[in-house]
Every structure is written in structure tokens, then in C-alpha cells.
Write an enzyme that holds these catalytic residues in place. Structure first.
Site, mmCIF file in Angstrom:
data_model
loop_
_atom_site.group_PDB
_atom_site.id
_atom_site.type_symbol
_atom_site.label_atom_id
_atom_site.label_comp_id
_atom_site.label_asym_id
_atom_site.label_seq_id
_atom_site.Cartn_x
_atom_site.Cartn_y
_atom_site.Cartn_z
ATOM 1 N N ASP A 1 0.875 -1.382 0.039
ATOM 2 C CA ASP A 1 0.130 0.041 -0.011
ATOM 3 C C ASP A 1 0.734 1.346 -0.196
ATOM 4 O O ASP A 1 0.378 2.602 -0.242
ATOM 5 C CB ASP A 1 -1.037 0.027 1.116
ATOM 6 C CG ASP A 1 -1.807 -0.938 1.274
ATOM 7 O OD1 ASP A 1 -2.095 -1.755 0.313
ATOM 8 O OD2 ASP A 1 -2.485 -1.302 2.198
ATOM 9 N N GLY B 1 -0.129 4.922 -18.259
ATOM 10 C CA GLY B 1 -0.850 5.752 -19.196
ATOM 11 C C GLY B 1 -2.232 5.741 -19.258
ATOM 12 O O GLY B 1 -2.813 5.848 -19.939
HETATM 13 O O1 F6P Z 1 -2.317 -3.955 3.352
HETATM 14 C C1 F6P Z 1 -1.923 -4.812 2.149
HETATM 15 C C2 F6P Z 1 -3.467 -5.250 1.434
HETATM 16 O O2 F6P Z 1 -3.081 -6.188 0.352
HETATM 17 C C3 F6P Z 1 -4.462 -4.179 0.977
HETATM 18 O O3 F6P Z 1 -4.354 -3.574 -0.155
HETATM 19 C C4 F6P Z 1 -5.676 -4.751 0.938
HETATM 20 O O4 F6P Z 1 -6.757 -4.020 1.283
HETATM 21 C C5 F6P Z 1 -5.574 -5.827 2.190
HETATM 22 O O5 F6P Z 1 -4.147 -5.868 2.296
HETATM 23 C C6 F6P Z 1 -6.125 -7.373 1.859
HETATM 24 O O6 F6P Z 1 -5.993 -7.972 2.974
HETATM 25 P P1 F6P Z 1 -6.736 -9.553 2.918
HETATM 26 O O7 F6P Z 1 -5.310 -10.158 2.300
HETATM 27 O O8 F6P Z 1 -6.443 -9.907 4.213
HETATM 28 O O9 F6P Z 1 -7.640 -9.846 2.381
#
Ligand code: F6P
Length: 324
Positions: A132, A190
Site C-alpha cells: 500500500d 498511461g
Molecule cells: O495491506 C495490504 C493489502 O493487500 C491491502 O491492499 C488490502 O486492502 C488488504 O491487504 C487485503 O487484505 P487480505 O489479504 O486480508 O484480504
């Protein structure tokens, strides 16, 4: 920020996994052993502290993992650790295991846990790792570069078919409640529009870009939407209704979290891991090690958890300027 005499260092990975976590584990273990410490891995993140899931990491135990995605220590999100009772149990386990300091590899949620331990007098150092890229006080978190490259790889392929069928594609990328990943990916592929939670644009603006692009001869449209910015399917429906163009949706999902880390992430992980062990060795704890400027910088965990990393508005605007 000081910490007492340390002999055994624990290390864990927590929260969503990120490519490069293994490189960081290798770095912590080997730098730790090089400085004369014993390094103990804690499996399943904070949950492993509660369950006593410890195992000594030897030089060989972290061999052959530099290039591997995921985390050999497994990762988890642990509700119980958020409670004072859970934290007390974790501290008791750490003492029982004679672990004197802990390196915590993860994102913002993990650092809230790290801060709780630090405030109770246990020496901790954090290493930012999350696709993230929403952790402040570091140029980037481990895993972000790989996730961007994975998403770009996938969207380049979507672009081929989008052009062939002259369609609008709405592509959802991860990011939880932040748009860092979407902006970087959008600029790199893009994308005609990048939809993120931080900056709102009316649907009319997005549809107008589609119309103008087509009037100029464009054969496809890529709309990258961050998962925290709303429903990709609803957005595609609105674009279809307002422009009359055929739309499709692709949710990239967890593919963005896996895969071999890029060289950039391996280097970042190795440098931050070594810096984390050096900080402990020098008696500096309760900090996160981040990349910045020409080296590594240390920031108190209190500051890290109380601030948000802001999306670069210029970069978001540039994506739209260049996709005309
Ligand atoms: O924090 C990393 C992340 O991949 C986020 O981008 C996403 O919202 C979340 O974890 C998904 O979590 P999980 O793998 O528990 O569904």
C-alpha cells in the site's frame, strides 16, 4: 529511544505480506549473527507471540529466500494482540524465551502493535513493508515497487485487448484506503483516469476524458481505481451509461502481493534490515527505520503511527495531463 543490553533478537512479519519480506528476514538474521546476536523468528506475526511459535534462525535457515515472495515466517492479523491482556501475554512469552528486542516487519497496523510493546518498555524496531506504501517517514515501503511492476505487467496486457475491442477498462488495484499504488500504476501504464480516495473527481470529468480521447482518435481507455475509492463495477456502469462505450472490469487482487521481489525491493529490504539491527546494537529502540534522501532515517514510532503519508498530488495530476 534507548534499549538495554541485548543478546537475543526476535523478528516477525505482520499484516498483509509484501514481496521483499523474506529479503528483510535474511538481512535481519545475517546482520544480527554478524554482530554476535542470536536471532529468533516468530511465526504468524503477533499471533505467534501469543502462541509461542518461536524458532531460531540460522545463517542457512535464511538461505535461498532473498528472491522469494511471501514470508517464510507466515503473516497474520491478530485481534487478540490489540487488547491489553493479549499484549501482557505476548510480553510474558518474550521474557520466557529470553528475547530482548523485537524487529517488526509490516505496515501501519503492525506499527501500532509495535508501539504498544515499546510503551510497555520492550525494545522494538519497525521496518516498513506493505504494497500500500502508506507508511510515512520512508520514501517507500518494501514490496511497493514489486506490486507496481506486477500491476503494470498485467495492465499492459489488458491494454492490448482493450485496444482490439475499443473498450473502456476499469482496473481495480489494491491500497486499502490509500491511493499511492493506484497513482504510481496509473502513471506507469498511461491511464486516462486514476480514481483514488484522496482526491475526488465527479463522474462527469472521467466520462468527458473518455469522450475527448475518442474524439482525438484513442482506441481504448484505462481507468485505474484504488480499492478504497469505491466500487469498480458501479464506476464502469456509470461510464457505460454516460458515454455509450463498452466497458469491462478487472480486479487485480492478490496477484499484486505475490511474486519475486524486484531488485529495488531486495536492496531496500536488505538496507533497512541491517539498519534495524544496527539501531538495536547502538541502543536505539522504539523507532522505525525508513529510506530517505541519501540513506536510512530513524523516526519514533509515536510519530509514525500518528501521521499519514500523503499522496503526491502533482503525480496524480501528471497522469491525467500525459494521457490526453
Ligand atoms: O495491506 C495490504 C493489502 O493487500 C491491502 O491492499 C488490502 O486492502 C488488504 O491487504 C487485503 O487484505 P487480505 O489479504 O486480508 O484480504
Amino acid at each position: 529511544m534507548g534499549c538495554q543490553r541485548i543478546r537475543r533478537i526476535g523478528v516477525l512479519t505482520s499484516g498483509g505480506d509484501a514481496p521483499g519480506m523474506n529479503a528483510a528476514l535474511r538481512g535481519v538474521t545475517r546482520k544480527g549473527i554478524a554482530l554476535g546476536y542470536e536471532v529468533v523468528g516468530v511465526e504468524h506475526g503477533f499471533q505467534g507471540l501469543l502462541d509461542g511459535a518461536f524458532r531460531v534462525l540460522s545463517l542457512r535457515a535464511v538461505g535461498g529466500i532473498l528472491q522469494r515472495g511471501g514470508t517464510i515466517l507466515f503473516s497474520a492479523r491478530c485481534e487478540e494482540f490489540r487488547t491489553p491482556e493479549g499484549q501482557a501475554r505476548a510480553l510474558a512469552r518474550l521474557r520466557q524465551e529470553s528475547i530482548d528486542a523485537l524487529v517488526i516487519i509490516g505496515g501501519n497496523g503492525s506499527f501500532a502493535g509495535a508501539l504498544a510493546l515499546h510503551q510497555q518498555g520492550f525494545p522494538v524496531v519497525g521496518i516498513p513493508a506493505t504494497i500500500d506504501d502508506d507508511v510515512p517517514f520512508t520514501e517507500h515501503a518494501i514490496g511497493f515497487d514489486t506490486a507496481v511492476n506486477t500491476a503494470v505487467w498485467a495492465i499492459d496486457r489488458i491494454r492490448d485487448t482493450a485496444t482490439s475491442h475499443e473498450r473502456v477498462f476499469v482496473i481495480q488495484v489494491m491500497g486499502r484506503d490509500s491511493g499511492h499504488l493506484a497513482v504510481a500504476v496509473g502513471l506507469a501504464v498511461g491511464a486516462e483516469s486514476v480514481v483514488i480516495p484522496e482526491f475526488h473527481e465527479p463522474i462527469e470529468v472521467i466520462c468527458e476524458r473518455v469522450r475527448r480521447g475518442r474524439a482525438r482518435g484513442k482506441k481504448h481507455d484505462l481507468v485505474v481505481i484504488a480499492e478504497g475509492a469505491g466500487d469498480a463495477y458501479h464506476l464502469a456502469q456509470q461510464i457505460k451509461e454516460q458515454t455509450g462505450m463498452e466497458t469491462r472490469v478487472t480486479v487485480l487482487g492478490h496477484i499484486q502481493r505475490g511474486g519475486s521481489p524486484t531488485a529495488r525491493d531486495r536492496i531496500l529490504a536488505s538496507r533497512l534490515a541491517a539498519a534495524a539491527v544496527e539501531a538495536i546494537d547502538e541502543g536505539v529502540c522504539g523507532v522505525m527505520v525508513g529510506s530517505g534522501g541519501d540513506g536510512v532515517r530513524l523516526t519514533p514510532l509515536e510519530q509514525v503511527v500518528s501521521e499519514r503519508r500523503l499522496v503526491d498530488r502533482d503525480m496524480w495530476e501528471l497522469a491525467h495531463v500525459l494521457a490526453i
